[in-house]
Design an enzyme around this catalytic site. Structure first.
Site, mmCIF file in Angstrom:
data_model
loop_
_atom_site.group_PDB
_atom_site.id
_atom_site.type_symbol
_atom_site.label_atom_id
_atom_site.label_comp_id
_atom_site.label_asym_id
_atom_site.label_seq_id
_atom_site.Cartn_x
_atom_site.Cartn_y
_atom_site.Cartn_z
ATOM 1 N N ASN A 78 0.880 -1.167 0.000
ATOM 2 C CA ASN A 78 0.000 0.000 0.000
ATOM 3 C C ASN A 78 0.922 1.224 0.000
ATOM 4 O O ASN A 78 1.468 1.595 1.037
ATOM 5 C CB ASN A 78 -0.880 -0.044 1.254
ATOM 6 C CG ASN A 78 -1.823 1.128 1.338
ATOM 7 O OD1 ASN A 78 -1.771 2.050 0.520
ATOM 8 N ND2 ASN A 78 -2.696 1.105 2.322
ATOM 9 N N ARG A 131 -2.559 -2.253 -3.362
ATOM 10 C CA ARG A 131 -3.783 -1.495 -3.146
ATOM 11 C C ARG A 131 -3.699 -0.282 -4.060
ATOM 12 O O ARG A 131 -2.741 0.485 -4.001
ATOM 13 C CB ARG A 131 -3.876 -1.041 -1.698
ATOM 14 C CG ARG A 131 -5.062 -0.143 -1.497
ATOM 15 C CD ARG A 131 -4.966 0.640 -0.232
ATOM 16 N NE ARG A 131 -6.151 1.453 -0.103
ATOM 17 C CZ ARG A 131 -6.193 2.587 0.570
ATOM 18 N NH1 ARG A 131 -5.132 3.037 1.181
ATOM 19 N NH2 ARG A 131 -7.309 3.262 0.646
ATOM 20 N N HIS A 190 -12.937 2.434 0.036
ATOM 21 C CA HIS A 190 -12.931 1.386 1.088
ATOM 22 C C HIS A 190 -13.620 0.107 0.600
ATOM 23 O O HIS A 190 -14.073 -0.697 1.415
ATOM 24 C CB HIS A 190 -13.702 1.847 2.346
ATOM 25 C CG HIS A 190 -13.034 2.922 3.147
ATOM 26 N ND1 HIS A 190 -13.751 3.892 3.789
ATOM 27 C CD2 HIS A 190 -11.732 3.164 3.430
ATOM 28 C CE1 HIS A 190 -12.931 4.704 4.442
ATOM 29 N NE2 HIS A 190 -11.692 4.282 4.233
ATOM 30 N N GLY A 202 -10.645 7.841 7.871
ATOM 31 C CA GLY A 202 -11.658 8.059 6.839
ATOM 32 C C GLY A 202 -12.835 7.152 7.168
ATOM 33 O O GLY A 202 -12.631 6.067 7.712
ATOM 34 N N ARG A 215 -12.190 15.360 7.787
ATOM 35 C CA ARG A 215 -12.985 15.715 6.597
ATOM 36 C C ARG A 215 -14.435 15.987 6.981
ATOM 37 O O ARG A 215 -14.977 15.317 7.860
ATOM 38 C CB ARG A 215 -12.956 14.575 5.575
ATOM 39 C CG ARG A 215 -11.603 14.256 5.031
ATOM 40 C CD ARG A 215 -11.710 13.217 3.908
ATOM 41 N NE ARG A 215 -10.430 12.564 3.729
ATOM 42 C CZ ARG A 215 -10.270 11.247 3.641
ATOM 43 N NH1 ARG A 215 -11.317 10.439 3.697
ATOM 44 N NH2 ARG A 215 -9.066 10.747 3.486
ATOM 45 N N GLY A 225 -10.903 1.286 12.775
ATOM 46 C CA GLY A 225 -10.411 1.579 14.132
ATOM 47 C C GLY A 225 -11.515 1.962 15.104
ATOM 48 O O GLY A 225 -11.550 1.485 16.244
ATOM 49 N N GLY A 266 -15.003 1.689 14.476
ATOM 50 C CA GLY A 266 -16.083 0.692 14.442
ATOM 51 C C GLY A 266 -15.761 -0.554 15.234
ATOM 52 O O GLY A 266 -16.620 -1.118 15.928
ATOM 53 N N GLU A 267 -14.489 -0.965 15.175
ATOM 54 C CA GLU A 267 -14.102 -2.197 15.874
ATOM 55 C C GLU A 267 -13.907 -1.982 17.369
ATOM 56 O O GLU A 267 -14.063 -2.910 18.162
ATOM 57 C CB GLU A 267 -12.780 -2.733 15.285
ATOM 58 C CG GLU A 267 -12.927 -3.262 13.877
ATOM 59 C CD GLU A 267 -11.577 -3.456 13.186
ATOM 60 O OE1 GLU A 267 -10.571 -3.718 13.873
ATOM 61 O OE2 GLU A 267 -11.532 -3.329 11.947
ATOM 62 N N ASN A 268 -13.526 -0.736 17.740
ATOM 63 C CA ASN A 268 -13.064 -0.528 19.116
ATOM 64 C C ASN A 268 -13.909 0.384 19.995
ATOM 65 O O ASN A 268 -13.602 0.533 21.169
ATOM 66 C CB ASN A 268 -11.637 0.047 19.088
ATOM 67 C CG ASN A 268 -10.670 -0.910 18.430
ATOM 68 O OD1 ASN A 268 -10.581 -2.057 18.832
ATOM 69 N ND2 ASN A 268 -9.973 -0.452 17.416
ATOM 70 N N GLU A 281 -8.075 -5.881 4.839
ATOM 71 C CA GLU A 281 -7.950 -5.546 3.418
ATOM 72 C C GLU A 281 -6.757 -6.253 2.784
ATOM 73 O O GLU A 281 -6.805 -6.640 1.616
ATOM 74 C CB GLU A 281 -7.831 -4.032 3.252
ATOM 75 C CG GLU A 281 -9.123 -3.316 3.620
ATOM 76 C CD GLU A 281 -8.932 -1.860 3.993
ATOM 77 O OE1 GLU A 281 -9.168 -1.017 3.131
ATOM 78 O OE2 GLU A 281 -8.550 -1.572 5.140
HETATM 79 P P1 ADP Z 1 -7.064 4.496 9.232
HETATM 80 O O1 ADP Z 1 -8.326 4.953 8.555
HETATM 81 O O2 ADP Z 1 -5.977 5.529 9.167
HETATM 82 O O3 ADP Z 1 -6.629 3.102 8.863
HETATM 83 P P2 ADP Z 1 -7.933 3.335 11.737
HETATM 84 O O4 ADP Z 1 -8.869 2.378 11.077
HETATM 85 O O5 ADP Z 1 -6.773 2.782 12.479
HETATM 86 O O6 ADP Z 1 -7.434 4.487 10.778
HETATM 87 O O7 ADP Z 1 -8.817 4.202 12.760
HETATM 88 C C1 ADP Z 1 -8.300 5.261 13.480
HETATM 89 C C2 ADP Z 1 -9.404 5.800 14.393
HETATM 90 O O8 ADP Z 1 -9.794 4.733 15.287
HETATM 91 C C3 ADP Z 1 -8.961 6.962 15.268
HETATM 92 O O9 ADP Z 1 -9.985 7.954 15.309
HETATM 93 C C4 ADP Z 1 -8.828 6.307 16.628
HETATM 94 O O10 ADP Z 1 -9.079 7.211 17.673
HETATM 95 C C5 ADP Z 1 -9.947 5.295 16.558
HETATM 96 N N1 ADP Z 1 -9.830 4.294 17.629
HETATM 97 C C6 ADP Z 1 -8.888 3.349 17.811
HETATM 98 N N2 ADP Z 1 -9.108 2.676 18.969
HETATM 99 C C7 ADP Z 1 -10.221 3.233 19.538
HETATM 100 C C8 ADP Z 1 -10.962 3.007 20.723
HETATM 101 N N3 ADP Z 1 -10.601 2.066 21.582
HETATM 102 N N4 ADP Z 1 -12.064 3.778 20.950
HETATM 103 C C9 ADP Z 1 -12.427 4.738 20.093
HETATM 104 N N5 ADP Z 1 -11.785 5.000 18.943
HETATM 105 C C10 ADP Z 1 -10.692 4.264 18.656
#
Ligand code: ADP
Length: 401
Positions: free
Chosen positions: A7, A91, A180, A212, A241, A331, A333-335, A382
């Site tokens: 990438n 990518r 995406h 994003g 954005r 990031g 959505g998963e966390n 991905e």
């Molecule tokens: P990218 O789009 O650059 O690949 P990521 O998918 O890693 O980015 O997502 C980054 C975002 O995920 C950031 O806003 C970060 O704060 C958020 N993030 C990561 N862990 C957590 C968490 N535990 N709770 C809330 N937001 C999180």
């Protein structure tokens, strides 16, 4: 097959070296600050062995030479000879209207990518540089391009056309493309497996929430609509954005503040979104902790972020005539249980019920037993999709992603 997944950004190369049989990354890493002082390669092997190498990495070809050297290294590597790299999967951000699926890279493909640079002036040039660098450093190794836009290529005109003169679509390819796609495709497929039903019988809304953010309406396996548009600026609120905006605002602000085109571009892409509203941070973790400490603008930024996602879920359920599942990935959505909870709060009328305990766990199915619309958190992958697509294109044999 062993595939080097790349990438390439303007000053970075992210890589993963994949074994497609075991479906594991044998090594991964990042070459950062290419062309700048303090360029560094960070390499992590499957067993956790990690190394940082600082060097003079003047361009992408040198960056890829560094990657090869570390993959081959006695102490930190995973291969003994270059020939163990069967293929390279790239990518590529923008496939325009030409590339509606992954392709074997040829001189002709490179030419089309170059012709499409205007559509993705920031992203496609480094992708092309990466392809050319591999051609130099690994001559004869087949390369495949996997496009962010491709999964959305089956959208109908009613979803991809903007309400502007049709001639602009014809002459300047102004239309919704969506991005995406690799992630939406992967998590929709995983959700179908979780539901134990074929993807082509399901209506799934996917939300990729990272720096994003975008959503997609995946109707029986096809993305029929998505929130990012001609560029990744449209749709959801993002870290920096603005997402959806009344376009007159741009003209108004340019007039009032005397902004040049490039300044307006920076304003909407870099100083808007979470950071623009909160004035504090583009990082959702910081927004949430600030909100919990009582900072009002962080709370407003959080609310705008989540409310817009909720609206898109409604819109896409309507577009598909129903919804079986909502999938969170990326990031955020998963966390983030907070974001998921806020998004789903008013969606109970659809039959969507988030189990509070599961929402705070690392489980993938977050719904209550009686929910008729499931909510999933599915880590995206991905790189795996790129590795598998590369294998499919080269071997011509379909594999189940
Ligand atoms: P990218 O789009 O650059 O690949 P990521 O998918 O890693 O980015 O997502 C980054 C975002 O995920 C950031 O806003 C970060 O704060 C958020 N993030 C990561 N862990 C957590 C968490 N535990 N709770 C809330 N937001 C999180």
């Amino acid at each position: 097959m062993r595939v080097l997944v790349l990438n390439c950004g303007s000053s970075s190369i992210k890589y993963q070296f994949y074994d497609t049989v075991q479906r594991v990354a044998l090594a991964k890493g990042l070459v950062d600050r290419i062309g700048m002082s303090g360029a560094v390669l960070t390499h992590i092997r499957y067993d956790g062995d990690k190394i940082n190498i600082v060097g003079e990495i003047l361009d992408h070809a040198i960056g890829i030479e560094y990657v090869l050297a570390v993959l081959l290294s006695k102490n930190h590597g995973v291969i003994e000879d270059k020939s163990e790299i069967d293929a390279v999967g790239h990518r590529v951000v923008h496939g325009g209207e030409t590339f509606t699926g992954s392709v074997l890279i040829t001189q002709e493909v490179i030419k089309v990518l170059q012709d499409n640079v205007g559509l993705a002036p920031l992203h496609n040039p480094p992708n092309i540089k990466g392809i050319q660098a591999v051609t130099r450093v690994l001559p004869g190794v087949p390369q495949v391009g996997v496009f962010d836009t491709a999964y959305h290529a089956k959208m109908e005109p009613k979803a991809y056309l903007y309400g502007i003169p049709y001639e602009l679509y014809k002459s300047h390819q102004i239309r919704r493309y969506g991005f995406h796609g690799t992630s939406h495709r992967f998590v929709a497929g995983r959700a179908a497996k979780k539901l134990g039903k074929p993807l082509n019988e399901l209506k799934i809304v996917t939300a990729h929430l990272g720096n994003g953010c975008s959503m997609a309406a995946v109707d029986r396996g096809t993305s029929i609509d998505t929130s990012m548009g001609f560029t990744p600026l449209e749709g959801l609120l993002m870290g920096t954005r603005c997402g959806d905006i009344d376009t007159s605002i741009i003209l108004h602000i340019m007039g009032k503040e005397g902004l040049q085109l490039s300044e307006a571009n920076t304003l909407l892409n870099k100083h808007s979104g979470l950071i623009g509203i909160s004035g504090e941070s583009s990082d959702m973790r910081e927004i949430i902790s600030s909100m919990k400490e009582g900072h009002k603008r962080a709370k407003i930024a959080f609310d705008v972020f989540c409310y817009r996602i909720t609206k898109y879920v409604g819109a896409y359920a309507a577009a598909m005539g129903g919804i079986d599942a909502l999938v969170f990935t990326g990031g955020i959505g998963e966390n983030s249980p907070d974001v998921r909870e806020a998004v789903c709060k008013s969606l109970g009328f659809m039959g969507m019920k988030l189990d509070p305990e599961k929402n705070n766990s690392k489980e993938e199915d977050l719904s209550t037993e009686d929910a008729t619309v499931k909510v999933f958190r599915i880590p995206t992958n991905e790189e795996l999709v790129i590795a598998l697509d590369t294998e499919v294109i080269i071997n011509g044999i379909e594999v189940d992603i």
